[in-house]
Design a protein around this motif. Structure first.
Motif, PDB file in Angstrom:
ATOM      1  N   PRO A  97       0.842  -1.198   0.000  1.00 37.57           N
ATOM      2  CA  PRO A  97       0.000   0.000   0.000  1.00 37.57           C
ATOM      3  C   PRO A  97       0.878   1.250   0.000  1.00 37.57           C
ATOM      4  O   PRO A  97       1.887   1.303   0.706  1.00 37.57           O
ATOM      5  CB  PRO A  97      -0.787  -0.114   1.307  1.00 37.57           C
ATOM      6  N   THR A  98       0.501   2.241  -0.796  1.00 41.84           N
ATOM      7  CA  THR A  98       1.295   3.459  -0.882  1.00 41.84           C
ATOM      8  C   THR A  98       0.420   4.679  -0.631  1.00 41.84           C
ATOM      9  O   THR A  98      -0.788   4.663  -0.902  1.00 41.84           O
ATOM     10  CB  THR A  98       1.958   3.599  -2.262  1.00 41.84           C
ATOM     11  N   ALA A  99       1.049   5.716  -0.123  1.00 44.12           N
ATOM     12  CA  ALA A  99       0.348   6.976   0.096  1.00 44.12           C
ATOM     13  C   ALA A  99       1.248   8.125  -0.345  1.00 44.12           C
ATOM     14  O   ALA A  99       2.408   8.195   0.076  1.00 44.12           O
ATOM     15  CB  ALA A  99      -0.034   7.137   1.561  1.00 44.12           C
ATOM     16  N   PHE A 100       0.728   8.981  -1.206  1.00 46.27           N
ATOM     17  CA  PHE A 100       1.428  10.204  -1.573  1.00 46.27           C
ATOM     18  C   PHE A 100       0.822  11.321  -0.741  1.00 46.27           C
ATOM     19  O   PHE A 100      -0.389  11.580  -0.814  1.00 46.27           O
ATOM     20  CB  PHE A 100       1.281  10.493  -3.071  1.00 46.27           C
ATOM     21  N   ILE A 101       1.646  11.965   0.091  1.00 44.06           N
ATOM     22  CA  ILE A 101       1.131  12.915   1.078  1.00 44.06           C
ATOM     23  C   ILE A 101       1.756  14.288   0.849  1.00 44.06           C
ATOM     24  O   ILE A 101       2.972  14.426   0.735  1.00 44.06           O
ATOM     25  CB  ILE A 101       1.443  12.435   2.509  1.00 44.06           C
ATOM     26  N   ILE A 102       0.902  15.303   0.774  1.00 49.61           N
ATOM     27  CA  ILE A 102       1.360  16.686   0.647  1.00 49.61           C
ATOM     28  C   ILE A 102       1.142  17.391   1.979  1.00 49.61           C
ATOM     29  O   ILE A 102       0.015  17.440   2.492  1.00 49.61           O
ATOM     30  CB  ILE A 102       0.600  17.428  -0.458  1.00 49.61           C
ATOM     31  N   ILE A 103       2.220  17.903   2.547  1.00 56.86           N
ATOM     32  CA  ILE A 103       2.129  18.698   3.781  1.00 56.86           C
ATOM     33  C   ILE A 103       2.236  20.170   3.415  1.00 56.86           C
ATOM     34  O   ILE A 103       3.194  20.580   2.750  1.00 56.86           O
ATOM     35  CB  ILE A 103       3.238  18.325   4.777  1.00 56.86           C
ATOM     36  N   ARG A 110      -2.359  18.046   6.016  1.00 55.56           N
ATOM     37  CA  ARG A 110      -1.854  16.975   5.175  1.00 55.56           C
ATOM     38  C   ARG A 110      -2.959  16.483   4.254  1.00 55.56           C
ATOM     39  O   ARG A 110      -4.098  16.321   4.677  1.00 55.56           O
ATOM     40  CB  ARG A 110      -1.262  15.828   6.005  1.00 55.56           C
ATOM     41  N   THR A 111      -2.623  16.305   2.996  1.00 52.86           N
ATOM     42  CA  THR A 111      -3.545  15.790   1.988  1.00 52.86           C
ATOM     43  C   THR A 111      -2.987  14.454   1.499  1.00 52.86           C
ATOM     44  O   THR A 111      -1.827  14.394   1.082  1.00 52.86           O
ATOM     45  CB  THR A 111      -3.684  16.779   0.822  1.00 52.86           C
ATOM     46  N   ILE A 112      -3.804  13.411   1.563  1.00 52.15           N
ATOM     47  CA  ILE A 112      -3.321  12.059   1.311  1.00 52.15           C
ATOM     48  C   ILE A 112      -3.996  11.459   0.093  1.00 52.15           C
ATOM     49  O   ILE A 112      -5.225  11.465  -0.019  1.00 52.15           O
ATOM     50  CB  ILE A 112      -3.570  11.165   2.541  1.00 52.15           C
ATOM     51  N   LEU A 113      -3.183  10.931  -0.809  1.00 55.86           N
ATOM     52  CA  LEU A 113      -3.663  10.132  -1.927  1.00 55.86           C
ATOM     53  C   LEU A 113      -3.197   8.701  -1.667  1.00 55.86           C
ATOM     54  O   LEU A 113      -1.995   8.438  -1.616  1.00 55.86           O
ATOM     55  CB  LEU A 113      -3.090  10.654  -3.250  1.00 55.86           C
ATOM     56  N   HIS A 114      -4.153   7.790  -1.504  1.00 56.03           N
ATOM     57  CA  HIS A 114      -3.823   6.462  -1.003  1.00 56.03           C
ATOM     58  C   HIS A 114      -4.215   5.397  -2.008  1.00 56.03           C
ATOM     59  O   HIS A 114      -5.278   5.475  -2.628  1.00 56.03           O
ATOM     60  CB  HIS A 114      -4.558   6.226   0.324  1.00 56.03           C
ATOM     61  N   GLU A 115      -3.355   4.383  -2.179  1.00 63.97           N
ATOM     62  CA  GLU A 115      -3.646   3.284  -3.101  1.00 63.97           C
ATOM     63  C   GLU A 115      -3.305   1.953  -2.425  1.00 63.97           C
ATOM     64  O   GLU A 115      -2.177   1.736  -2.004  1.00 63.97           O
ATOM     65  CB  GLU A 115      -2.821   3.446  -4.381  1.00 63.97           C
ATOM     66  N   SER A 116      -4.305   1.090  -2.310  1.00 63.90           N
ATOM     67  CA  SER A 116      -4.054  -0.201  -1.657  1.00 63.90           C
ATOM     68  C   SER A 116      -4.865  -1.323  -2.290  1.00 63.90           C
ATOM     69  O   SER A 116      -5.149  -2.330  -1.648  1.00 63.90           O
ATOM     70  CB  SER A 116      -4.382  -0.115  -0.160  1.00 63.90           C
ATOM     71  N   THR A 117      -5.241  -1.146  -3.556  1.00 65.69           N
ATOM     72  CA  THR A 117      -6.138  -2.122  -4.187  1.00 65.69           C
ATOM     73  C   THR A 117      -5.503  -3.494  -4.348  1.00 65.69           C
ATOM     74  O   THR A 117      -6.200  -4.504  -4.384  1.00 65.69           O
ATOM     75  CB  THR A 117      -6.593  -1.615  -5.574  1.00 65.69           C
TER      76      THR A 117
END
Length: 317
Positions: A97-103, A110-117
């Motif tokens: 699972p990965t998360a691209f996070i903008i602080i 924090r804004t999180i774009l998450h992918e774990s499919t």
């Protein structure tokens, strides 16, 4: 509540975080410079262990790990932090699972774009391989696509002769209807603001009082509510509140809710009262918001007055 030699087992997500720190949130379709970028190990249960370890509580992480490069980074970081993870389930066919996070460095959001499919979840059959001897507490991160398996895992703990004294806690974070099935499972039920609002509650007190009727007998409901602090209701109807203790400047709110949960568990594990536990949870979560990342955290002394703060603290679980 647990012997100092017994460990806390956290079951749930281990995530690879890619973090970018910017001076303000970037506009769409622009080329925006940033302050810094770095990798970090994330995921609720993984973060819980990071904080528990630093607060002096022996712990173990049970999750799934793929066979990709991101998983190698996660394994190395877990080893560096001294977090046992040898009972994690290997998933060679899956993906981390990965998360691209903008602080936003201007306010700490924090804004999180998450992918774990492609990530798998721990099954009840796999959890059967976890030796519960020497375990005093098992904490489950509520995962909406794994509710049925979690129910089986908790049932195994309840019927295991070696697990008579094990405390079970569960976290309900995401606004998903199926998560309601987890409410009766825990001795301590941590309810995030997002789930509480989704369930129709407009305040943390209304949430803990309303949900108390839906948990198992003797259970305690705990709900953090951002800048308003946290609230808890014990089985006898007693309600406790704790004020938020924010830092002077909010730097990074990633994992603040995970920090709150871990700090509460650490205090309860050491025999503290529910009231003292949520107060400690607010203090450690506030300290976390004042620094980048989860490392080098400790329990600060109580603050005599609420400090002024810049930015917004998000303690949603």
């Amino acid at each position: 509540m647990a012997s100092s030699e017994q460990r806390v087992v956290c079951v749930g997500l281990i995530c690879f975080d890619m973090i970018t720190v910017c001076d303000g949130f970037p506009l769409e379709d622009t080329d925006t410079p940033c302050r810094e970028q770095h990798w970090a190990r994330g995921g609720n249960a993984s973060n819980n262990c990071t904080v528990l370890r630093q607060l002096g509580v022996p712990c173990e992480l049970v999750g799934t790990l793929a066979a990709d490069d991101a998983a190698k980074f996660l394994r190395d970081d877990l080893s560096t932090c001294g977090i046992p993870h040898d009972r994690c389930v290997e998933d060679p066919a899956g993906a981390t699972p990965t998360a691209f996070i903008i602080i936003n460095a201007l306010n700490g959001s924090r804004t999180i774009l998450h992918e774990s499919t492609r990530a798998s979840e721990v099954t009840a059959a796999q959890f059967d391989d976890v030796d519960l001897r020497g375990c005093g507490w098992v904490h489950f991160e509520g995962r909406s696509r794994n509710v049925a398996e979690m129910r089986e895992m908790v049932a195994r703990i309840r019927r295991d002769d070696a697990a008579d004294s094990i405390v079970v806690s569960v976290e309900l974070e995401k606004p998903r209807r199926e998560m309601e099935q987890l409410l009766p499972l825990g001795d301590f039920v941590f309810v995030g603001k997002e789930f509480a609002v989704f369930s129709g509650y407009e305040s943390m007190r209304a949430a803990v009082e309303g949900l108390r009727e839906k948990v198992r007998g003797g259970a305690t409901v705990i709900c953090p509510w951002g800048e308003e602090g946290a609230c808890a209701s014990t089985s006898d109807g007693t309600v406790f509140t704790a004020a938020a203790e924010p830092p002077e400047k909010v730097v990074d709110t990633i994992g603040a809710g995970d920090t709150f949960i871990a700090a509460c568990i650490a205090q309860l594990y050491k025999g503290a009262s529910v009231e003292a536990a949520i107060q400690a949870g607010c203090r450690v979560a506030g300290a976390k918001c004042g620094q980048m990342g989860l490392k080098d955290l400790k329990l600060p002394p109580p603050s005599p007055l609420c400090k002024p703060r810049e930015g917004t603290i998000n303690l949603n679980l």
